[in-house]
Motif scaffolding. Structure first.
Motif, PDB file in Angstrom:
ATOM      1  N   TYR B  35       0.844  -1.196   0.000  1.00 24.46           N
ATOM      2  CA  TYR B  35       0.000   0.000   0.000  1.00 24.46           C
ATOM      3  C   TYR B  35       0.871   1.235   0.000  1.00 24.46           C
ATOM      4  O   TYR B  35       1.969   1.249   0.567  1.00 24.46           O
ATOM      5  N   GLN B  37       0.672   5.183   1.211  1.00 17.63           N
ATOM      6  CA  GLN B  37      -0.100   6.120   2.020  1.00 17.63           C
ATOM      7  C   GLN B  37       0.543   7.495   1.958  1.00 17.63           C
ATOM      8  O   GLN B  37       1.596   7.736   2.549  1.00 17.63           O
ATOM      9  N   GLN B  41      -3.720  10.907   4.130  1.00 15.41           N
ATOM     10  CA  GLN B  41      -4.685  10.117   3.374  1.00 15.41           C
ATOM     11  C   GLN B  41      -4.697   8.665   3.849  1.00 15.41           C
ATOM     12  O   GLN B  41      -3.826   8.234   4.597  1.00 15.41           O
ATOM     13  N   GLY B  42      -5.704   7.939   3.381  1.00 17.45           N
ATOM     14  CA  GLY B  42      -5.772   6.523   3.682  1.00 17.45           C
ATOM     15  C   GLY B  42      -4.851   5.730   2.764  1.00 17.45           C
ATOM     16  O   GLY B  42      -4.477   6.194   1.684  1.00 17.45           O
ATOM     17  N   PRO B  43      -4.468   4.539   3.169  1.00 16.05           N
ATOM     18  CA  PRO B  43      -3.612   3.710   2.310  1.00 16.05           C
ATOM     19  C   PRO B  43      -4.306   3.353   1.001  1.00 16.05           C
ATOM     20  O   PRO B  43      -5.514   3.090   0.980  1.00 16.05           O
ATOM     21  N   PHE B  45      -4.228   0.712  -2.238  1.00 20.00           N
ATOM     22  CA  PHE B  45      -3.770  -0.620  -2.608  1.00 20.00           C
ATOM     23  C   PHE B  45      -2.949  -0.567  -3.887  1.00 20.00           C
ATOM     24  O   PHE B  45      -3.392  -0.045  -4.906  1.00 20.00           O
ATOM     25  N   GLN B  48      -1.132  -7.232  -4.716  1.00 23.74           N
ATOM     26  CA  GLN B  48      -1.041  -8.340  -3.774  1.00 23.74           C
ATOM     27  C   GLN B  48      -0.340  -9.520  -4.446  1.00 23.74           C
ATOM     28  O   GLN B  48      -0.588  -9.810  -5.634  1.00 23.74           O
ATOM     29  N   ARG B  55      -1.542 -11.248  -7.801  1.00 28.59           N
ATOM     30  CA  ARG B  55      -2.907 -11.762  -7.870  1.00 28.59           C
ATOM     31  C   ARG B  55      -3.929 -10.651  -8.131  1.00 28.59           C
ATOM     32  O   ARG B  55      -4.968 -10.890  -8.734  1.00 28.59           O
ATOM     33  N   GLN B  56      -3.624  -9.482  -7.663  1.00 28.13           N
ATOM     34  CA  GLN B  56      -4.554  -8.358  -7.809  1.00 28.13           C
ATOM     35  C   GLN B  56      -3.722  -7.089  -7.855  1.00 28.13           C
ATOM     36  O   GLN B  56      -2.681  -7.005  -7.195  1.00 28.13           O
ATOM     37  N   LEU B  88       4.429   6.998   2.577  1.00 28.33           N
ATOM     38  CA  LEU B  88       4.734   5.856   3.444  1.00 28.33           C
ATOM     39  C   LEU B  88       4.265   4.608   2.702  1.00 28.33           C
ATOM     40  O   LEU B  88       3.105   4.532   2.285  1.00 28.33           O
ATOM     41  N   LEU B  90       3.460   0.753   2.901  1.00 26.20           N
ATOM     42  CA  LEU B  90       3.127  -0.252   3.905  1.00 26.20           C
ATOM     43  C   LEU B  90       2.999  -1.619   3.258  1.00 26.20           C
ATOM     44  O   LEU B  90       2.431  -1.767   2.182  1.00 26.20           O
ATOM     45  N   TYR B 103      -5.313  -8.566   8.361  1.00 24.31           N
ATOM     46  CA  TYR B 103      -4.030  -8.234   7.771  1.00 24.31           C
ATOM     47  C   TYR B 103      -3.133  -7.650   8.860  1.00 24.31           C
ATOM     48  O   TYR B 103      -3.568  -6.815   9.643  1.00 24.31           O
ATOM     49  N   PHE B 105       0.075  -5.335   9.443  1.00 22.90           N
ATOM     50  CA  PHE B 105       0.857  -4.331   8.726  1.00 22.90           C
ATOM     51  C   PHE B 105       2.242  -4.179   9.340  1.00 22.90           C
ATOM     52  O   PHE B 105       2.418  -4.267  10.557  1.00 22.90           O
ATOM     53  N   GLY B 108       6.322   0.140   7.899  1.00 24.56           N
ATOM     54  CA  GLY B 108       6.370   0.991   6.730  1.00 24.56           C
ATOM     55  C   GLY B 108       7.763   1.492   6.376  1.00 24.56           C
ATOM     56  O   GLY B 108       8.687   1.477   7.191  1.00 24.56           O
TER      57      GLY B 108
END
Lengths: 109, 114
Positions: B35, B37, B41-43, B45, B48, B55-56, B88, B90, B103, B105, B108
């Motif tokens: 992730y 960040q 703000q929010g992390p 994606f 993965q 995979r994603q 950052l 993560l 999950y 974490f 970072g």
């Protein structure tokens, strides 16, 4: 597209008071998470909610999930200064975890 | 039991350079997500990895690439760094099987691009 919206984004409250943070999401998915983040730190897992009606409590925090309303709440009871942090909700869709913008909570004496 | 470990903790790079960030998942975890960040703000994606394959993937350009090794550790590579890549980063790990696994974490890596 999975969207996660939190409100409020900023919350200042007095010690001893109660308040609720709301998390709305746009599409059905499998799990709802709540995390805490202190300034400059990583994310600490608080709750994982799996099914409709799920309620979990840890200390002064209680989280609930209503999948029909696509809503999760994080309720704070009798706030103390140590709860000051940013709280994120997140929802997984397939393998993609989407986070809300976060609620920055400040608890004042 | 060690949690998720990331290295380095801080990094300063110049625009146009390339960077590699590393992540070791929590013991027993086989899936690693990355992730970004940005401040305040929010992390977001990035992607993965599971079974050494991506995979994603989130909405990030091809400049962001990764790898997962047989021991489940992972790397995030960013090429042609931009000022906007400062953030950052993560790493989070989980077990692929079973519901209810959260999950975990890492602390970072703070990347600053100048």
């Amino acid at each position: 597209e999975l969207k996660v919206e939190q409100n409020p984004l900023f919350l200042s409250m007095q010690e001893g008071k109660n308040y609720t943070i709301y998390c709305n999401y746009s599409t059905t998915s499998d799990r709802l998470y709540w995390y805490r983040q202190d300034p400059g730190k990583s994310l600490e897992s608080l709750f994982v909610l799996l099914s409709n009606g799920a309620v979990k409590q840890e200390g002064r925090l209680m989280a609930s999930l209503d999948t029909k309303a696509r809503l999760s709440t994080l309720h704070i009871t009798a706030a103390v200064h140590d709860l000051s942090a940013t709280y994120f909700c997140a929802r997984t869709f397939n393998n993609d975890m989407r986070f809300g913008a976060g609620t920055r909570l400040t608890v004042k004496p | 039991d060690a949690g998720v470990t990331q290295s380095p903790t801080h990094l300063i790079k110049t625009r146009g350079q390339q960077v590699t960030l590393r992540c070791s998942p929590k013991s027993g975890h086989d899936t690693v997500s990355w992730y970004q960040q940005a401040l305040g703000q929010g992390p977001q994606f990035i992607f993965q990895y599971y079974e050494e394959e991506e995979r994603q993937r989130g909405n990030f350009p091809d400049r962001f690439s990764g790898h997962q090794f047989p021991n489940y550790s992972s790397e995030l590579n960013v090429n042609a760094l931009l000022l906007g890549d400062s953030a950052l980063y993560l790493c989070a790990s989980t077990r692929n099987r079973g519901r209810g696994y959260g999950y975990t974490f890492g602390s970072g890596t703070r990347l600053t691009v100048v």
